[in-house]
Design a protein around this motif. Structure first.
Motif, PDB file in Angstrom:
ATOM      1  N   SER A 118      42.529  27.456  43.235  1.00 40.25           N
ATOM      2  CA  SER A 118      42.486  26.168  42.184  1.00 40.25           C
ATOM      3  C   SER A 118      42.841  26.997  40.910  1.00 40.25           C
ATOM      4  CB  SER A 118      41.196  25.751  41.967  1.00 40.25           C
ATOM      5  OG  SER A 118      41.770  25.169  40.718  1.00 40.25           O
ATOM      6  N   PRO A 119      43.855  26.767  40.397  1.00 39.14           N
ATOM      7  CA  PRO A 119      44.702  27.384  39.084  1.00 39.14           C
ATOM      8  C   PRO A 119      42.794  27.423  38.032  1.00 39.14           C
ATOM      9  CG  PRO A 119      46.252  25.656  39.712  1.00 39.14           C
ATOM     10  CD  PRO A 119      44.702  25.954  40.980  1.00 39.14           C
ATOM     11  N   ARG A 120      41.890  26.560  38.360  1.00 38.10           N
ATOM     12  CA  ARG A 120      40.807  25.986  36.473  1.00 38.10           C
ATOM     13  C   ARG A 120      39.843  26.615  38.057  1.00 38.10           C
ATOM     14  NH1 ARG A 120      39.668  19.756  37.888  1.00 38.10           N
ATOM     15  NH2 ARG A 120      41.614  18.525  37.517  1.00 38.10           N
ATOM     16  N   ALA A 121      39.916  28.080  38.885  1.00 37.29           N
ATOM     17  CA  ALA A 121      38.906  28.784  39.378  1.00 37.29           C
ATOM     18  C   ALA A 121      39.702  30.388  38.200  1.00 37.29           C
ATOM     19  CB  ALA A 121      38.840  29.075  40.380  1.00 37.29           C
ATOM     20  N   SER A 122      39.442  30.409  37.309  1.00 37.11           N
ATOM     21  CA  SER A 122      40.612  32.164  36.081  1.00 37.11           C
ATOM     22  C   SER A 122      38.982  32.220  36.746  1.00 37.11           C
ATOM     23  CB  SER A 122      41.229  31.476  35.437  1.00 37.11           C
ATOM     24  OG  SER A 122      40.599  30.214  34.645  1.00 37.11           O
ATOM     25  N   ASP A 123      37.641  32.187  35.771  1.00 46.62           N
ATOM     26  CA  ASP A 123      37.104  32.523  35.783  1.00 46.62           C
ATOM     27  C   ASP A 123      35.911  33.394  37.263  1.00 46.62           C
ATOM     28  OD1 ASP A 123      36.928  32.332  32.716  1.00 46.62           O
ATOM     29  OD2 ASP A 123      35.478  30.773  33.055  1.00 46.62           O
ATOM     30  N   ALA A 124      35.966  32.406  37.711  1.00 47.21           N
ATOM     31  CA  ALA A 124      35.539  33.048  39.006  1.00 47.21           C
ATOM     32  C   ALA A 124      36.278  34.141  39.243  1.00 47.21           C
ATOM     33  CB  ALA A 124      35.489  31.940  40.416  1.00 47.21           C
ATOM     34  N   GLN A 125      37.655  33.756  39.479  1.00 47.83           N
ATOM     35  CA  GLN A 125      38.601  35.035  40.005  1.00 47.83           C
ATOM     36  C   GLN A 125      38.305  35.980  39.405  1.00 47.83           C
ATOM     37  OE1 GLN A 125      40.814  35.055  42.574  1.00 47.83           O
ATOM     38  NE2 GLN A 125      39.360  33.503  43.097  1.00 47.83           N
ATOM     39  N   ALA A 126      37.679  36.042  37.846  1.00 45.56           N
ATOM     40  CA  ALA A 126      38.313  37.844  36.841  1.00 45.56           C
ATOM     41  C   ALA A 126      36.771  38.563  37.247  1.00 45.56           C
ATOM     42  CB  ALA A 126      37.779  37.241  35.555  1.00 45.56           C
ATOM     43  N   ALA A 127      35.799  38.171  37.652  1.00 47.80           N
ATOM     44  CA  ALA A 127      34.066  38.622  38.185  1.00 47.80           C
ATOM     45  C   ALA A 127      34.122  38.445  39.916  1.00 47.80           C
ATOM     46  CB  ALA A 127      32.873  36.837  38.267  1.00 47.80           C
ATOM     47  N   LEU A 128      34.711  38.047  40.615  1.00 47.90           N
ATOM     48  CA  LEU A 128      35.106  38.596  41.567  1.00 47.90           C
ATOM     49  C   LEU A 128      36.082  40.096  41.704  1.00 47.90           C
ATOM     50  CD1 LEU A 128      34.833  38.352  44.691  1.00 47.90           C
ATOM     51  CD2 LEU A 128      36.815  36.914  44.521  1.00 47.90           C
ATOM     52  N   ARG A 129      36.599  39.675  40.682  1.00 48.01           N
ATOM     53  CA  ARG A 129      37.517  41.285  40.868  1.00 48.01           C
ATOM     54  C   ARG A 129      36.613  42.046  39.971  1.00 48.01           C
ATOM     55  NH1 ARG A 129      42.899  42.142  39.951  1.00 48.01           N
ATOM     56  NH2 ARG A 129      44.684  40.299  40.858  1.00 48.01           N
ATOM     57  N   LEU A 130      35.876  41.571  38.916  1.00 49.51           N
ATOM     58  CA  LEU A 130      35.189  43.163  38.523  1.00 49.51           C
ATOM     59  C   LEU A 130      33.762  42.815  39.536  1.00 49.51           C
ATOM     60  CD1 LEU A 130      33.548  44.211  36.540  1.00 49.51           C
ATOM     61  CD2 LEU A 130      32.253  42.417  35.756  1.00 49.51           C
ATOM     62  N   VAL A 131      33.812  42.679  40.970  1.00 48.96           N
ATOM     63  CA  VAL A 131      32.493  42.702  41.885  1.00 48.96           C
ATOM     64  C   VAL A 131      33.361  43.701  42.288  1.00 48.96           C
ATOM     65  CG1 VAL A 131      31.375  42.835  43.885  1.00 48.96           C
ATOM     66  CG2 VAL A 131      31.320  40.664  40.861  1.00 48.96           C
ATOM     67  N   LEU A 132      34.424  43.334  42.629  1.00 48.92           N
ATOM     68  CA  LEU A 132      35.509  44.607  44.207  1.00 48.92           C
ATOM     69  C   LEU A 132      35.600  45.932  43.037  1.00 48.92           C
ATOM     70  CD1 LEU A 132      37.640  41.382  45.586  1.00 48.92           C
ATOM     71  CD2 LEU A 132      35.514  43.153  46.847  1.00 48.92           C
ATOM     72  N   SER A 133      36.081  45.243  42.372  1.00 48.94           N
ATOM     73  CA  SER A 133      35.865  46.749  41.863  1.00 48.94           C
ATOM     74  C   SER A 133      34.987  47.614  41.360  1.00 48.94           C
ATOM     75  CB  SER A 133      37.240  46.630  40.474  1.00 48.94           C
ATOM     76  OG  SER A 133      36.253  46.501  39.208  1.00 48.94           O
ATOM     77  N   THR A 134      33.788  47.021  41.297  1.00 50.65           N
ATOM     78  CA  THR A 134      32.504  47.899  40.905  1.00 50.65           C
ATOM     79  C   THR A 134      32.156  48.339  42.137  1.00 50.65           C
ATOM     80  OG1 THR A 134      31.941  46.795  39.509  1.00 50.65           O
ATOM     81  CG2 THR A 134      30.295  48.139  40.483  1.00 50.65           C
ATOM     82  N   MET A 135      32.823  48.171  43.590  1.00 53.48           N
ATOM     83  CA  MET A 135      32.763  48.419  44.605  1.00 53.48           C
ATOM     84  C   MET A 135      33.487  49.339  45.634  1.00 53.48           C
ATOM     85  SD  MET A 135      31.770  44.449  46.507  1.00 53.48           S
ATOM     86  CE  MET A 135      31.341  45.172  48.426  1.00 53.48           C
ATOM     87  N   SER A 136      34.399  49.354  44.819  1.00 50.87           N
ATOM     88  CA  SER A 136      36.180  50.851  44.782  1.00 50.87           C
ATOM     89  C   SER A 136      36.779  49.984  46.024  1.00 50.87           C
ATOM     90  CB  SER A 136      35.291  51.939  45.245  1.00 50.87           C
ATOM     91  OG  SER A 136      34.077  52.720  44.421  1.00 50.87           O
ATOM     92  N   ALA A 137      36.262  49.346  45.657  1.00 50.38           N
ATOM     93  CA  ALA A 137      37.912  47.863  47.085  1.00 50.38           C
ATOM     94  C   ALA A 137      39.302  48.826  46.288  1.00 50.38           C
ATOM     95  CB  ALA A 137      37.238  46.824  47.418  1.00 50.38           C
ATOM     96  N   ARG A 138      40.709  48.508  46.627  1.00 50.34           N
ATOM     97  CA  ARG A 138      41.431  48.398  46.546  1.00 50.34           C
ATOM     98  C   ARG A 138      42.507  47.066  46.990  1.00 50.34           C
ATOM     99  NH1 ARG A 138      46.604  49.859  49.400  1.00 50.34           N
ATOM    100  NH2 ARG A 138      45.694  50.930  50.948  1.00 50.34           N
TER     101      ARG A 138
END
Length: 224
Positions: free
Chosen positions: A161-181
């Motif tokens: 969904s193009p509307r789900a930009s906040d979730a994508q940003a939050a998900l990226r933050l979590v994954l980057s904190t977990m050191s995912a690539r």
């Protein structure tokens, strides 16, 4: 019967034939404008040839007719030759994260963590609830935080969904904190709003299937 979809060498033709029959049957039964078809996720396709890459697909939604889960099912059918995609279905069975149980996890948690560790990469499709990722999905990620083998794990993101930009940003933050690539070139957003998509319908719609196919190819090339 809910099952696991795997896409591999020797099975692509079967996948597309099933998808075509399923989608056509659904269109014929759509009488009152409601799209109906058997759930493609009920099919279990077993590999005959060991794949070069094994990917684990995780949907952040527990809904039975989730478009995010349908998108991952389509990805399994559209995977490049030699790539197997397993759709994880145990999200709702994971207990609440408790650090006290990290060293002695339940069988459900142990199986999930092992599947994520063993996978060559993760394919994630996650909806947005209250401008964030769903709690059940964050709970699953919490169980992976303590794994010493998770850092640098390749991840690609599907957004239904193009509307789900906040979730994508939050998900990226979590994954980057977990050191995912996160492989940015393989992360795509599709507009699946407005109708109850299933995996077969996505596969048969070139406007949706082609971006998925290209994203998967990009992801696999980046991690091989």
């Amino acid at each position: 019967m809910k099952g696991v979809i795997e896409s591999s060498l020797g099975w692509r033709r079967i996948c597309y034939q099933y998808a075509f029959r399923t989608c056509a049957k659904g269109q014929r039964s759509a009488g009152a404008g409601k799209f109906q078809s058997p759930d493609v996720l009920c099919i279990i396709l077993r590999m005959q040839i060991p794949p070069a890459l094994n990917l684990l697909a995780i949907s952040g939604s527990l809904r039975a007719n989730s478009t995010n889960t349908a998108l991952l099912g389509a990805a399994a059918l559209l995977a490049p030759e030699g790539v197997a995609i397993t759709v994880f279905e145990g999200l709702g069975a994971l207990p609440h994260f408790n650090p006290d149980h990290a060293d002695t996890p339940s069988p459900e948690v142990a199986a999930f963590v092992q599947a994520a560790v063993d996978a060559d990469g993760l394919v994630i499709a996650c909806p947005e609830y209250a401008r964030n990722i769903p709690g059940t999905f964050k709970n699953a990620l919490d169980w992976l935080v303590g794994s010493t083998q998770f850092p640098d794990k390749p991840v690609m993101l599907f957004n239904a969904s193009p509307r789900a930009s906040d979730a994508q940003a939050a998900l990226r933050l979590v994954l980057s904190t977990m050191s995912a690539r996160i492989v940015d070139d393989a992360c795509i957003t599709l507009d699946l709003l407005g109708r109850p998509w299933n995996a077969a319908a996505i596969v048969l719609d070139s406007r949706l299937a082609e971006p998925v196919r290209k994203a998967l190819a990009t992801f696999c090339n980046a991690i091989q």
